[in-house]
Design an enzyme around this catalytic site. Structure first.
Site, PDB file in Angstrom:
ATOM      1  N   CYS A  57      32.807  36.675  58.918  1.00 37.27           N
ATOM      2  CA  CYS A  57      33.845  35.702  59.241  1.00 37.27           C
ATOM      3  C   CYS A  57      33.957  35.543  60.757  1.00 37.27           C
ATOM      4  O   CYS A  57      33.502  36.388  61.520  1.00 37.27           O
ATOM      5  CB  CYS A  57      35.196  36.123  58.654  1.00 37.27           C
ATOM      6  SG  CYS A  57      35.816  37.716  59.254  1.00 37.27           S
ATOM      7  N   CYS A  58      34.548  34.436  61.173  1.00 37.98           N
ATOM      8  CA  CYS A  58      34.823  34.174  62.584  1.00 37.98           C
ATOM      9  C   CYS A  58      36.023  33.228  62.630  1.00 37.98           C
ATOM     10  O   CYS A  58      36.823  33.187  61.696  1.00 37.98           O
ATOM     11  CB  CYS A  58      33.601  33.599  63.289  1.00 37.98           C
ATOM     12  SG  CYS A  58      33.085  31.981  62.692  1.00 37.98           S
ATOM     13  N   LEU A  59      36.154  32.469  63.693  1.00 34.40           N
ATOM     14  CA  LEU A  59      37.300  31.562  63.813  1.00 34.40           C
ATOM     15  C   LEU A  59      37.157  30.349  62.912  1.00 34.40           C
ATOM     16  O   LEU A  59      38.092  29.955  62.215  1.00 34.40           O
ATOM     17  CB  LEU A  59      37.471  31.111  65.260  1.00 34.40           C
ATOM     18  CG  LEU A  59      38.642  30.152  65.533  1.00 34.40           C
ATOM     19  CD1 LEU A  59      39.970  30.837  65.233  1.00 34.40           C
ATOM     20  CD2 LEU A  59      38.609  29.667  66.976  1.00 34.40           C
ATOM     21  N   GLY A  61      33.876  29.586  61.090  1.00 38.53           N
ATOM     22  CA  GLY A  61      32.766  29.662  60.150  1.00 38.53           C
ATOM     23  C   GLY A  61      31.430  29.357  60.789  1.00 38.53           C
ATOM     24  O   GLY A  61      30.382  29.595  60.183  1.00 38.53           O
ATOM     25  N   VAL A  85      38.602  33.156  59.492  1.00 41.60           N
ATOM     26  CA  VAL A  85      39.521  34.270  59.295  1.00 41.60           C
ATOM     27  C   VAL A  85      40.872  33.753  58.821  1.00 41.60           C
ATOM     28  O   VAL A  85      41.501  34.314  57.927  1.00 41.60           O
ATOM     29  CB  VAL A  85      39.695  35.060  60.615  1.00 41.60           C
ATOM     30  CG1 VAL A  85      40.797  36.096  60.466  1.00 41.60           C
ATOM     31  CG2 VAL A  85      38.394  35.721  61.012  1.00 41.60           C
TER      32      VAL A  85
END
Length: 242
Positions: A57-59, A61, A85
């Site tokens: 995950c990240c901010l 995608g 996230v």
């Protein structure tokens, strides 16, 4: 007769590929932090079991998507891009089981067809055949002639010291920064990029070329070469409380 029991699938490990600063500001419970720009050097130690289910995950995608693709190329068997996230796509193992199966199938299909599995080094080497790298001794002139100088390292690296006049747009968010900043949308801009040693900058330059930018260069050796040559570096000034 005792009922037949089947082993429960292992819960996936959540891997947050944002920068350490973003991770510290808030993250999914139980997640580990493995920044995208450190994936190539730290994944073997952080993720020794290539059969473990992973949800990245990240901010937004974007970075997790790139990381998931790279990990699958390295032989990780169960990798899913959980995306943002904030949207909490990584809530339960059950929710991701179909996606994990799909990615495992895709990986084995590619392997059976003989598709080459590329490493981060391979991607950087290929990128450098496409982009124009400026020797560090010619970088100052190129910067003077450019419309914009972009530092594509992570935010904490930029804050620790950067080239004079550089703006920040980390590699993982570069395409979004360019698209959402009116001053950076012109494809005729003269752009100079740099990172720590030139790998991320080469990948970023290729991405910009693919977006239609016509005049993109990167600094060979990156920030490290610039600093080693004794060239000026902007560093934040500590506040005085006297």
């Amino acid at each position: 007769m005792e009922p037949t029991t089947f082993p429960q699938p292992a819960a996936p490990l959540v891997v947050d590929v944002r920068s350490p600063g973003e991770f510290e500001a808030g993250h999914v419970d139980g997640a580990i932090n493995l920044p995208l720009d450190r994936l190539g050097t730290e994944c073997a130690q952080a993720l020794p079991d290539k059969s473990m289910p992973l949800v990245l995950c990240c901010l937004s995608g974007a970075r997790s998507g790139m990381a998931a693709q790279w990990l699958r190329q390295q032989g990780y068997e169960q990798v899913s891009n959980g995306g943002s996230v904030e949207q909490r796509f990584v809530a339960t193992a059950a929710a991701h089981t179909p996606r994990l199966i799909f990615f495992v199938f895709t990986f084995h299909l590619h392997a059976s067809q003989g598709i080459a599995m590329k490493t981060a080094h391979d991607l950087v080497a290929a990128a450098k055949t496409r982009v124009q790298e400026i020797p560090v001794d010619q970088a100052e002139q190129a910067i003077r002639e450019a419309d914009v100088l972009i530092d594509v390292r992570e935010a904490d690296e930029y804050q620790a010291g950067h080239l004079p006049g550089a703006i920040h747009a980390s590699r993982g968010l570069l395409e979004f920064k360019l698209s959402s900043t009116p001053a950076l949308t012109s494809r005729d801009l003269k752009v100079v990029l740099y990172c720590k040693t030139s790998g991320r900058a080469a990948l970023a330059a290729c991405a910009m070329q693919d977006m239609g930018y016509l005049q993109v260069q990167s600094i060979a050796g990156g920030f490290d070469a610039w600093q080693a040559a004794g060239k000026p570096v902007v560093k934040p000034v500590a506040p005085s409380f006297e």
